[in-house]
Write a protein that holds these residues in place. Structure first.
Motif, PDB file in Angstrom:
ATOM      1  N   UNK A 144       0.770  -1.401   0.064  1.00 46.43           N
ATOM      2  CA  UNK A 144      -0.009  -0.013   0.054  1.00 46.43           C
ATOM      3  C   UNK A 144       1.097   1.304  -0.042  1.00 46.43           C
ATOM      4  N   UNK A 145       0.522   2.331  -0.594  1.00 47.85           N
ATOM      5  CA  UNK A 145       1.220   3.370  -0.741  1.00 47.85           C
ATOM      6  C   UNK A 145       0.134   4.669  -0.776  1.00 47.85           C
ATOM      7  N   UNK A 146       0.674   5.950  -1.070  1.00 48.08           N
ATOM      8  CA  UNK A 146      -0.251   7.102  -1.027  1.00 48.08           C
ATOM      9  C   UNK A 146      -0.515   7.694  -2.322  1.00 48.08           C
ATOM     10  N   UNK A 186      -9.549   3.558  -1.939  1.00 46.55           N
ATOM     11  CA  UNK A 186      -7.992   3.033  -2.474  1.00 46.55           C
ATOM     12  C   UNK A 186      -8.034   2.742  -4.057  1.00 46.55           C
ATOM     13  N   UNK A 187      -6.984   3.001  -4.624  1.00 47.22           N
ATOM     14  CA  UNK A 187      -6.955   2.417  -6.232  1.00 47.22           C
ATOM     15  C   UNK A 187      -5.730   1.365  -5.916  1.00 47.22           C
ATOM     16  N   UNK A 247      -0.020  -7.127  -6.817  1.00 48.84           N
ATOM     17  CA  UNK A 247      -1.134  -5.925  -6.900  1.00 48.84           C
ATOM     18  C   UNK A 247      -0.644  -4.745  -6.025  1.00 48.84           C
ATOM     19  N   UNK A 248      -0.636  -3.627  -6.618  1.00 47.74           N
ATOM     20  CA  UNK A 248      -0.024  -2.388  -5.825  1.00 47.74           C
ATOM     21  C   UNK A 248      -1.416  -1.547  -5.282  1.00 47.74           C
ATOM     22  N   UNK A 249      -1.423  -1.074  -4.059  1.00 46.95           N
ATOM     23  CA  UNK A 249      -2.507  -0.257  -3.459  1.00 46.95           C
ATOM     24  C   UNK A 249      -2.248   1.000  -3.015  1.00 46.95           C
ATOM     25  N   UNK A 250      -2.947   1.982  -3.428  1.00 42.35           N
ATOM     26  CA  UNK A 250      -2.646   3.327  -3.015  1.00 42.35           C
ATOM     27  C   UNK A 250      -3.882   3.809  -2.215  1.00 42.35           C
ATOM     28  N   UNK A 251      -3.751   4.380  -1.182  1.00 38.96           N
ATOM     29  CA  UNK A 251      -4.704   4.970  -0.457  1.00 38.96           C
ATOM     30  C   UNK A 251      -5.113   6.482  -0.890  1.00 38.96           C
ATOM     31  N   UNK A 252      -6.404   6.505  -1.692  1.00 39.05           N
ATOM     32  CA  UNK A 252      -6.591   7.723  -2.237  1.00 39.05           C
ATOM     33  C   UNK A 252      -7.667   8.648  -1.223  1.00 39.05           C
TER      34      UNK A 252
END
Length: 272
Positions: free
Chosen positions: A22-24, A136-137, A149-154
């Motif tokens: 997870x990232x931002x 999240x994206x 799979x990458x996940x970004x907190x949006x």
């Protein structure tokens, strides 16, 4: 005095991404697919994003802008939207959609071809229910069948409403960590990554080659040419593999005359 930035600056730190990493917004994750390796950066969220006259959302359109950089040794050829998912704050999945006009209407979403060492920037649109924000994206290579799979907190990300979004001519398009700087009435750059001299040459080469998806432009600052990838749309966004960002309006390219081009070539260092 601080030296003027050039596109030779080091690329942002990236994070190897195991499944579920997870990232931002603004962060990069390096993802492995079945045969490709890509650095994926979520640049910003456009909420809402406009569509064409015949694009009718069930709720509203939300756009997620990405930079894909091929850091492997195999060419990338895929539809990025196939591996993209936007999860809302109600934990519902918003599926991607193709728009006929607006900031998310380029061909990037449906087909991107990226050679090793090259980058593409583009936008993926989603149909999101009214009154519900994105949470999240998620992105997976190989049309969703990749190894990671990458996940970004949006959730809470700085969103830019299309109706109030400043124009490129004003040099103020929103980006995480800073805005763009206007070089002239039409061309803007991220001053942390490149110079206006290089941006002007990118615009000239784009016009000269009649809108290519990839071009070679000369940087007077480093006395080198750089392969530059350009995503088409009402706003043209061009990037290099090491992060230089240039943006200009499609209308400015269409209006550029032969006389202006000849004068530019005679008065600027466009390289060998």
């Amino acid at each position: 005095a601080t030296a003027a930035p050039t596109q030779q600056q080091a690329a942002p730190q990236t994070t190897p991404a195991p499944a579920g990493a997870s990232a931002r917004v603004g962060d990069s994750l390096t993802l492995d697919g079945t045969d490709v390796r890509m650095r994926v950066t979520v640049l910003d969220v456009i909420d809402p994003v406009s569509g064409g006259n015949f694009d009718e959302p069930n709720g509203r359109f939300v756009g997620v802008r990405l930079r894909l950089t091929n850091v492997g040794d195999q060419s990338y050829s895929d539809s990025p939207s196939n591996g993209a998912t936007l999860v809302t704050r109600g934990d519902e999945q918003a599926d991607p959609t193709l728009l006929t006009d607006g900031d998310c209407s380029s061909s990037f979403s449906s087909m991107a071809k990226i050679a090793p060492g090259s980058s593409r920037v583009g936008c993926i649109a989603f149909d999101v229910p009214s009154g519900v924000g994105p949470k999240t994206f998620q992105f997976t290579l190989n049309s969703g069948f990749g190894d990671q799979t990458g996940e970004w907190r949006v959730s809470g990300a700085r969103s830019t409403a299309n109706a109030t979004r400043p124009s490129v001519a004003a040099g103020a398009a929103a980006r995480p960590g800073g805005g763009l700087t206007a070089c002239d009435a039409n061309i803007s750059v991220d001053p942390r990554t490149t110079t206006c001299a290089f941006a002007n040459n990118v615009f000239y080469e784009y016009w000269l080659e009649d809108g290519p998806s990839e071009l070679s432009a000369y940087s007077p600052a480093s006395a080198r040419r750089y392969v530059t990838a350009c995503a088409d749309g009402t706003q043209i966004e061009c990037t290099t593999a090491d992060g230089a960002l240039i943006r200009f309006a499609r209308s400015a390219v269409d209006a550029y005359s032969q006389g202006q081009a000849d004068a530019y070539a005679a008065s600027h260092d466009t390289g060998p």
